[in-house]
Design a protein around this motif. Structure first.
Motif, PDB file in Angstrom:
ATOM      1  N   PRO A 215       0.804  -1.221   0.000  1.00  0.00           N
ATOM      2  CA  PRO A 215       0.000   0.000   0.000  1.00  0.00           C
ATOM      3  C   PRO A 215       0.840   1.276   0.000  1.00  0.00           C
ATOM      4  N   CYS A 216       0.174   2.365  -0.188  1.00  0.00           N
ATOM      5  CA  CYS A 216       0.740   3.701  -0.015  1.00  0.00           C
ATOM      6  C   CYS A 216       0.728   4.037   1.475  1.00  0.00           C
ATOM      7  N   GLY A 217       1.558   4.992   1.909  1.00  0.00           N
ATOM      8  CA  GLY A 217       1.688   5.265   3.341  1.00  0.00           C
ATOM      9  C   GLY A 217       1.444   6.707   3.745  1.00  0.00           C
ATOM     10  N   ILE A 218       0.288   7.254   3.426  1.00  0.00           N
ATOM     11  CA  ILE A 218      -0.079   8.585   3.904  1.00  0.00           C
ATOM     12  C   ILE A 218      -0.860   8.407   5.203  1.00  0.00           C
ATOM     13  N   LEU A 220      -3.068   8.774   8.667  1.00  0.00           N
ATOM     14  CA  LEU A 220      -4.344   9.379   9.058  1.00  0.00           C
ATOM     15  C   LEU A 220      -4.551   9.217  10.558  1.00  0.00           C
ATOM     16  N   SER A 221      -3.468   9.363  11.301  1.00  0.00           N
ATOM     17  CA  SER A 221      -3.536   9.157  12.747  1.00  0.00           C
ATOM     18  C   SER A 221      -3.123  10.431  13.480  1.00  0.00           C
ATOM     19  N   PRO A 222      -3.351  10.493  14.791  1.00  0.00           N
ATOM     20  CA  PRO A 222      -3.021  11.704  15.555  1.00  0.00           C
ATOM     21  C   PRO A 222      -1.531  11.811  15.860  1.00  0.00           C
ATOM     22  N   GLU A 223      -0.738  12.143  14.847  1.00  0.00           N
ATOM     23  CA  GLU A 223       0.712  12.265  15.016  1.00  0.00           C
ATOM     24  C   GLU A 223       1.250  13.256  13.999  1.00  0.00           C
ATOM     25  N   THR A 224       2.528  13.603  14.153  1.00  0.00           N
ATOM     26  CA  THR A 224       3.145  14.689  13.397  1.00  0.00           C
ATOM     27  C   THR A 224       3.107  14.476  11.896  1.00  0.00           C
ATOM     28  N   ASP A 225       3.528  13.308  11.413  1.00  0.00           N
ATOM     29  CA  ASP A 225       3.614  13.094   9.972  1.00  0.00           C
ATOM     30  C   ASP A 225       2.252  13.176   9.300  1.00  0.00           C
ATOM     31  N   SER A 226       1.226  12.654   9.960  1.00  0.00           N
ATOM     32  CA  SER A 226      -0.124  12.744   9.410  1.00  0.00           C
ATOM     33  C   SER A 226      -0.584  14.198   9.335  1.00  0.00           C
ATOM     34  N   ASN A 227      -0.215  14.991  10.333  1.00  0.00           N
ATOM     35  CA  ASN A 227      -0.530  16.414  10.324  1.00  0.00           C
ATOM     36  C   ASN A 227       0.107  17.112   9.131  1.00  0.00           C
ATOM     37  N   MET A 228       1.373  16.793   8.859  1.00  0.00           N
ATOM     38  CA  MET A 228       2.078  17.438   7.752  1.00  0.00           C
ATOM     39  C   MET A 228       1.470  17.049   6.415  1.00  0.00           C
ATOM     40  N   ALA A 229       1.211  15.765   6.223  1.00  0.00           N
ATOM     41  CA  ALA A 229       0.629  15.302   4.967  1.00  0.00           C
ATOM     42  C   ALA A 229      -0.753  15.920   4.741  1.00  0.00           C
ATOM     43  N   ALA A 230      -1.523  16.059   5.810  1.00  0.00           N
ATOM     44  CA  ALA A 230      -2.859  16.649   5.688  1.00  0.00           C
ATOM     45  C   ALA A 230      -2.776  18.071   5.163  1.00  0.00           C
ATOM     46  N   ARG A 231      -1.813  18.832   5.649  1.00  0.00           N
ATOM     47  CA  ARG A 231      -1.672  20.224   5.195  1.00  0.00           C
ATOM     48  C   ARG A 231      -1.214  20.299   3.747  1.00  0.00           C
ATOM     49  N   ALA A 232      -0.286  19.431   3.361  1.00  0.00           N
ATOM     50  CA  ALA A 232       0.173  19.427   1.974  1.00  0.00           C
ATOM     51  C   ALA A 232      -0.988  19.164   1.015  1.00  0.00           C
ATOM     52  N   LEU A 233      -1.810  18.185   1.338  1.00  0.00           N
ATOM     53  CA  LEU A 233      -2.959  17.860   0.490  1.00  0.00           C
ATOM     54  C   LEU A 233      -3.969  19.000   0.479  1.00  0.00           C
ATOM     55  N   LEU A 234      -4.269  19.544   1.655  1.00  0.00           N
ATOM     56  CA  LEU A 234      -5.232  20.629   1.762  1.00  0.00           C
ATOM     57  C   LEU A 234      -4.816  21.832   0.915  1.00  0.00           C
ATOM     58  N   TRP A 235      -3.564  22.255   1.076  1.00  0.00           N
ATOM     59  CA  TRP A 235      -3.076  23.423   0.334  1.00  0.00           C
ATOM     60  C   TRP A 235      -3.047  23.167  -1.166  1.00  0.00           C
ATOM     61  N   SER A 236      -2.717  21.943  -1.573  1.00  0.00           N
ATOM     62  CA  SER A 236      -2.616  21.647  -3.000  1.00  0.00           C
ATOM     63  C   SER A 236      -3.968  21.776  -3.692  1.00  0.00           C
ATOM     64  N   TYR A 237      -5.030  21.601  -2.919  1.00  0.00           N
ATOM     65  CA  TYR A 237      -6.386  21.759  -3.463  1.00  0.00           C
ATOM     66  C   TYR A 237      -6.916  23.180  -3.323  1.00  0.00           C
ATOM     67  N   GLY A 238      -6.113  24.057  -2.729  1.00  0.00           N
ATOM     68  CA  GLY A 238      -6.529  25.438  -2.581  1.00  0.00           C
ATOM     69  C   GLY A 238      -7.213  25.751  -1.272  1.00  0.00           C
ATOM     70  N   VAL A 274      -2.858   2.823   8.722  1.00  0.00           N
ATOM     71  CA  VAL A 274      -2.513   4.245   8.765  1.00  0.00           C
ATOM     72  C   VAL A 274      -3.290   5.005   9.843  1.00  0.00           C
ATOM     73  N   PHE A 275      -4.343   4.397  10.391  1.00  0.00           N
ATOM     74  CA  PHE A 275      -5.117   5.070  11.435  1.00  0.00           C
ATOM     75  C   PHE A 275      -4.470   4.960  12.812  1.00  0.00           C
ATOM     76  N   SER A 276      -3.455   4.128  12.944  1.00  0.00           N
ATOM     77  CA  SER A 276      -2.818   3.944  14.253  1.00  0.00           C
ATOM     78  C   SER A 276      -1.310   4.154  14.198  1.00  0.00           C
ATOM     79  N   TRP A 277      -0.830   4.817  13.184  1.00  0.00           N
ATOM     80  CA  TRP A 277       0.603   5.031  13.040  1.00  0.00           C
ATOM     81  C   TRP A 277       1.159   6.013  14.060  1.00  0.00           C
ATOM     82  N   THR A 278       2.425   5.807  14.408  1.00  0.00           N
ATOM     83  CA  THR A 278       3.220   6.753  15.183  1.00  0.00           C
ATOM     84  C   THR A 278       4.170   7.450  14.214  1.00  0.00           C
ATOM     85  N   PRO A 279       4.948   8.465  14.670  1.00  0.00           N
ATOM     86  CA  PRO A 279       5.882   9.125  13.753  1.00  0.00           C
ATOM     87  C   PRO A 279       6.907   8.198  13.115  1.00  0.00           C
TER      88      PRO A 279
END
Length: 471
Positions: A215-218, A220-238, A274-279
């Motif tokens: 699988p792909c590894g983006i 979706l859990s309450p941790e730093t890397d998921s926070n960063m990926a969420a912002r990248a996706l959000l901004w890319s869509y405007g 991906v829902f239970s990942w740590t950094p």
């Protein structure tokens, strides 16, 4: 790793050594290269010469520092010796406590609430929510700027509150957040250079999963890397949490479209892990061949370079993925050095930070190019290192894309500053929760966005009522 604080029976010098060893142990467990197995410099002549400038005033007493266990343990081995040597030269008894990065916010909050603890605290994500409890670092930033020129805007916006005109943190360095991919997997689906857009990621990652089960590894859990990926996706869509004037704008068609995309990516190319990942989880998955693509710093690759060179050579990088509106990524790490108001030796803390910043060539070098300078003039050799990696990348210019990282990286409050509301939103994982609820099918994308907006508005109102957020 176990925390060590006011430990009886251990001298401060012994304490420094023990924490350095513990940091290395944690780094290995977290999927980071250890000193014993890590890459060796191609030419020891690359190591920068360290500089020393006498403090502006006579220093004395003790200085205690709380900071993360770096994802590249070589850094901590260098740092602990570096700070100890500085302490001996200036007459300050220094102690460094390294702890797991996920424990730093809790420990900082506990010490600030108690009104006692470390004189100097470092974290790798914005600490803007602690502005009322820390010293203003404006004098330090001004002195650094006088010595070394302009600070990166990314670092400035991650440490300065334009509403109070205060620097709630000192930010001498940062780390980009590129895409990390396994080249051999992407070659099989006709994309040997990896994805360049979010559409490419969906198409390629779904095909890789279909063919191989990987699988792909983006996250979706309450941790730093998921926070960063969420912002990248959000901004890319405007979309964004706030506008440049700190007004909440999260609930938009652009945000809904980003959430819809993430729900589709999860369904077609990911697994529920991906829902239970740590950094450390996405690093470990990429190295183990259990993920084809992650959004992360270079630490996973550095780990593989020291543990399995064949895997390290198979990991490559791409800049921020292009979306319908932009190609942007959040910084991966943003250095946040704070001095709590209770600190007993603020003078020593600030003088050490100037000494640390003056030696940022060593910070970049011994972090194996993980940490980049907030004052770029300090490391003129950086582009040369990125073109010809001193730690043996194959090809040698594998990190060359990071030379343009400032053009596709932003602070987590983009297009506004990382104000206290943004800091709280990050630390309470509002965005990964928003994306995750829709991906799980617990609610519709539009409803997930509406729920997140309610949380965001409440957080902004609290800080705005205290005069710490504009808009």
């Amino acid at each position: 790793m176990a925390e060590r604080f006011d430990t009886p029976g251990i001298s401060r010098r012994g304490f420094l050594s023990s924490t350095a060893l513990a940091a290395g142990a944690y780094g290995a467990l977290a999927g980071c290269a250890s000193e014993s197995s890590g890459p060796q410099a191609k030419n020891t002549g690359n190591a920068p010469k360290e500089v020393f400038t006498a403090p502006a005033k006579k220093l004395s007493g003790s200085l205690s520092i709380l900071m993360w266990s770096h994802f590249v343990p070589r850094h901590d081995k260098w740092f602990d010796t570096f700070v100890s040597d500085w302490g001996k030269k200036v007459g300050v008894d220094v102690r460094v406590d390294h702890i797991n990065t996920v424990d730093v916010p809790r420990r900082a909050a506990s010490e600030i609430q108690a009104g006692r603890g470390h004189d100097l605290i470092q974290h790798i994500a914005p600490f803007s929510q602690y502005e009322p409890s820390v010293l203003d670092m404006t004098d330090l930033v001004q002195e650094a700027t006088r010595r070394w020129g302009q600070q990166l805007e990314l670092c400035r916006k991650s440490s300065y509150n334009p509403n109070t005109k205060k620097f709630y943190a000192y930010c001498p360095g940062w780390s980009p957040d590129p895409g990390d991919y396994r080249k051999s997997m992407w070659q099989k689906v006709g994309m040997p250079n990896g994805p360049s857009s979010w559409d490419d990621l969906l198409r390629g990652a779904a095909e890789i999963k279909k063919q191989t089960g990987v699988p792909c590894g983006i996250g979706l859990s309450p941790e730093t890397d998921s926070n960063m990926a969420a912002r990248a996706l959000l901004w890319s869509y405007g979309g964004s949490v706030q506008d440049q004037n700190e007004r909440v704008v999260l609930n938009s068609d652009a945000t809904v479209a980003a959430v819809e995309y993430m729900a589709r990516l999860f369904k077609e190319a990911e697994t529920s892990e991906v829902f239970s990942w740590t950094p450390a989880s996405n690093n470990q998955a990429l190295i183990a061949g259990k993920s084809s693509y992650i959004v992360n710093s270079i630490s996973a690759w550095r780990t593989a370079m020291g543990t399995n060179r064949a895997i390290g050579d198979d990991i490559f990088f791409v800049p921020a993925l292009r979306g319908p509106k932009a190609a942007m990524a959040a910084q991966h790490v943003i250095q946040q050095w704070i001095v709590p108001k209770y600190a007993g030796n603020a003078d020593a803390a600030k003088e050490f930070l100037l000494h640390y910043t003056a030696n940022f060539p060593s910070v970049s070098y011994y972090s194996e190019l993980y940490d980049l300078p907030g004052w770029p003039s300090l490391v003129p050799q950086l582009n040369g290192w990125l073109d010809d990696d001193p730690w043996g990348a194959k090809p040698a210019n594998k990190l060359g894309l990071l030379k343009t990282a400032t053009s596709w990286s932003a602070n987590i409050g983009y297009p506004g500053p990382s104000n206290p509301a943004i800091g709280e939103i990050f630390n309470t994982n509002v965005l990964p929760t928003m994306f995750g609820r829709a991906a799980r099918g617990q609610t519709s994308p539009r409803q997930a966005v509406a729920e997140a907006e309610q949380r965001v508005n409440a957080i902004f109102k609290n800080w705005r009522d205290r005069g710490l957020v504009g808009g």
